[in-house]
Design a protein around this motif. Sequence first.
Motif, PDB file in Angstrom:
ATOM      1  N   CYS A 132       7.326  -7.067  -5.587  1.00  6.96           N
ATOM      2  CA  CYS A 132       7.214  -7.251  -6.977  1.00  6.96           C
ATOM      3  C   CYS A 132       7.963  -8.404  -7.648  1.00  6.96           C
ATOM      4  O   CYS A 132       8.874  -7.965  -8.617  1.00  6.96           O
ATOM      5  N   ALA A 133       7.650  -9.519  -7.297  1.00  4.73           N
ATOM      6  CA  ALA A 133       8.787 -10.460  -7.878  1.00  4.73           C
ATOM      7  C   ALA A 133       7.923 -11.191  -9.075  1.00  4.73           C
ATOM      8  O   ALA A 133       8.724 -11.846  -9.819  1.00  4.73           O
ATOM      9  N   SER A 134       6.933 -10.791  -9.225  1.00  5.48           N
ATOM     10  CA  SER A 134       5.911 -11.397 -10.533  1.00  5.48           C
ATOM     11  C   SER A 134       5.514 -10.121 -11.308  1.00  5.48           C
ATOM     12  O   SER A 134       5.135  -8.971 -10.874  1.00  5.48           O
ATOM     13  N   ALA A 135       5.264 -10.447 -12.764  1.00  3.48           N
ATOM     14  CA  ALA A 135       4.460  -9.425 -13.577  1.00  3.48           C
ATOM     15  C   ALA A 135       3.086  -9.215 -12.933  1.00  3.48           C
ATOM     16  O   ALA A 135       2.754  -7.848 -12.991  1.00  3.48           O
ATOM     17  N   SER A 136       2.307 -10.192 -12.396  1.00  2.00           N
ATOM     18  CA  SER A 136       1.118  -9.931 -11.541  1.00  2.00           C
ATOM     19  C   SER A 136       1.279  -8.827 -10.669  1.00  2.00           C
ATOM     20  O   SER A 136       0.519  -7.907 -10.312  1.00  2.00           O
ATOM     21  N   ALA A 137       2.258  -8.984  -9.852  1.00  7.34           N
ATOM     22  CA  ALA A 137       2.323  -8.007  -8.648  1.00  7.34           C
ATOM     23  C   ALA A 137       2.678  -6.725  -9.237  1.00  7.34           C
ATOM     24  O   ALA A 137       2.516  -5.734  -8.733  1.00  7.34           O
ATOM     25  N   ALA A 138       3.649  -6.557 -10.320  1.00 11.90           N
ATOM     26  CA  ALA A 138       3.960  -5.292 -10.804  1.00 11.90           C
ATOM     27  C   ALA A 138       2.973  -4.636 -11.222  1.00 11.90           C
ATOM     28  O   ALA A 138       2.589  -3.383 -11.457  1.00 11.90           O
ATOM     29  N   LEU A 139       2.161  -5.473 -11.940  1.00 10.22           N
ATOM     30  CA  LEU A 139       0.748  -4.634 -12.576  1.00 10.22           C
ATOM     31  C   LEU A 139      -0.050  -4.156 -11.431  1.00 10.22           C
ATOM     32  O   LEU A 139      -0.782  -2.997 -11.719  1.00 10.22           O
ATOM     33  N   ARG A 140      -0.338  -5.066 -10.366  1.00 11.02           N
ATOM     34  CA  ARG A 140      -1.175  -4.285  -9.231  1.00 11.02           C
ATOM     35  C   ARG A 140      -0.545  -2.963  -8.764  1.00 11.02           C
ATOM     36  O   ARG A 140      -1.113  -2.294  -8.646  1.00 11.02           O
ATOM     37  N   LEU A 141       0.818  -2.888  -8.687  1.00 10.25           N
ATOM     38  CA  LEU A 141       1.334  -1.868  -8.244  1.00 10.25           C
ATOM     39  C   LEU A 141       1.211  -0.510  -9.105  1.00 10.25           C
ATOM     40  O   LEU A 141       0.903   0.437  -8.564  1.00 10.25           O
ATOM     41  N   LEU A 142       1.209  -0.782 -10.365  1.00 13.00           N
ATOM     42  CA  LEU A 142       1.230   0.386 -11.360  1.00 13.00           C
ATOM     43  C   LEU A 142      -0.003   0.450 -11.881  1.00 13.00           C
ATOM     44  O   LEU A 142       0.006   1.548 -12.843  1.00 13.00           O
ATOM     45  N   GLU A 166       0.817  -1.101  -0.055  1.00 16.30           N
ATOM     46  CA  GLU A 166       0.033   0.043  -0.030  1.00 16.30           C
ATOM     47  C   GLU A 166       0.928   1.192   0.151  1.00 16.30           C
ATOM     48  O   GLU A 166       0.680   2.188  -0.833  1.00 16.30           O
ATOM     49  N   GLU A 167       1.798   1.328   0.769  1.00 12.92           N
ATOM     50  CA  GLU A 167       2.631   2.480   0.770  1.00 12.92           C
ATOM     51  C   GLU A 167       3.551   2.596  -0.300  1.00 12.92           C
ATOM     52  O   GLU A 167       3.602   3.659  -0.984  1.00 12.92           O
ATOM     53  N   ALA A 168       4.001   1.508  -1.120  1.00 13.51           N
ATOM     54  CA  ALA A 168       4.772   1.399  -2.503  1.00 13.51           C
ATOM     55  C   ALA A 168       3.838   2.010  -3.398  1.00 13.51           C
ATOM     56  O   ALA A 168       4.404   2.696  -4.237  1.00 13.51           O
ATOM     57  N   ARG A 169       2.463   2.041  -3.626  1.00 17.98           N
ATOM     58  CA  ARG A 169       1.600   2.315  -4.261  1.00 17.98           C
ATOM     59  C   ARG A 169       1.642   3.675  -4.443  1.00 17.98           C
ATOM     60  O   ARG A 169       1.473   4.532  -5.343  1.00 17.98           O
ATOM     61  N   LYS A 170       1.629   4.361  -3.225  1.00 21.06           N
ATOM     62  CA  LYS A 170       1.518   5.804  -2.930  1.00 21.06           C
ATOM     63  C   LYS A 170       2.975   6.239  -3.334  1.00 21.06           C
ATOM     64  O   LYS A 170       2.864   7.399  -4.067  1.00 21.06           O
ATOM     65  N   ASP A 171       3.992   5.619  -3.012  1.00 18.10           N
ATOM     66  CA  ASP A 171       5.458   6.097  -3.665  1.00 18.10           C
ATOM     67  C   ASP A 171       5.371   6.164  -5.107  1.00 18.10           C
ATOM     68  O   ASP A 171       6.097   7.322  -5.637  1.00 18.10           O
ATOM     69  N   TYR A 172       5.044   5.109  -5.607  1.00 18.12           N
ATOM     70  CA  TYR A 172       5.178   4.948  -7.008  1.00 18.12           C
ATOM     71  C   TYR A 172       4.339   6.111  -7.915  1.00 18.12           C
ATOM     72  O   TYR A 172       4.642   6.335  -8.844  1.00 18.12           O
ATOM     73  N   ALA A 173       3.060   6.368  -7.149  1.00 19.31           N
ATOM     74  CA  ALA A 173       2.241   7.305  -7.694  1.00 19.31           C
ATOM     75  C   ALA A 173       3.105   8.777  -7.709  1.00 19.31           C
ATOM     76  O   ALA A 173       2.904   9.540  -8.804  1.00 19.31           O
TER      77      ALA A 173
END
Length: 275
Positions: free
Chosen positions: A149-159, A119-126
């Motif tokens: 973000c070990a997987s494409a699925s996780a990275a997509l959720r982040l971005l 959740e914090e990383a989502r804010k930071d990446y925004a």
Amino acid sequence: MFTASTPDWTPAETVARLAAAGADGVEWRVTDQVDDGTVGFWAGNRATWPLTGLEERLPEMARLVRDAGLACSAIGGYARCYQHEDVDRLLAATAALGAERVRVMVPALNGSSYPALFEEARKDYAWVAERAAHHGVKALVELHHQTICASASAALRLLDGLDPAHVGVIHDAGNLLIEGQEEYRSAFAMLGPYLAHVHVKNVAWRQTGRREDGSAVWSAEWAPLRDGLADLGEYFGALREHGYDGWVTLEDFSTALPLEERTRDNLAYVRALAG
């Protein structure tokens, strides 16, 4: 070639030897590293530029690349998305070099609550996306074991929801063999416009012992490109089918061959695979 994998060479030697071997570009490693008197991939790497004083070194970095007839494919930064001051410096440096892309790392798994870290990383990446847009560059999340973000699925959720013009994903076939592997075509389709960069290395799993209960202990080790578990022919075929036409950066951390020999061999092998 990512200069994390060329530790024996100075920056000037790196670009000269990469150009002679037929490379198109260099991806500079930028971090304040430990210098314990040894030369290695992660400490004492002679082809690493320090983050401290980076701004004063940018003209030299650009000149070396230009004089060698290469391009700067990206900056391999080590600042994490919550280290805002360092991230902004890397974004500005990327713009000044004309490199266009820079790795901005996500939090490592550290025993904290994964949902809270994410959740914090989502804010930071925004915030990172906004600053990348300001500088006119793209920030890259590398798929990496032992991070959120070990997987494409996780990275997509982040971005998801952020502008793919200014954030993207580094797909790394070697890292994914340690954690996060998903079928290549599915992963590329899932990432869509967020697939922005590719790293190539390979990994082999080897039995290294047994536990007290008799079960086998397995460990991942970096392997030469031809010897690891990843079928790189299939990998490049999937990239072609997806329509990927961006940079492919080599970062071989195996040591079976001397650095110059493995550099030439890897470039020739990947060029043949890429067609």
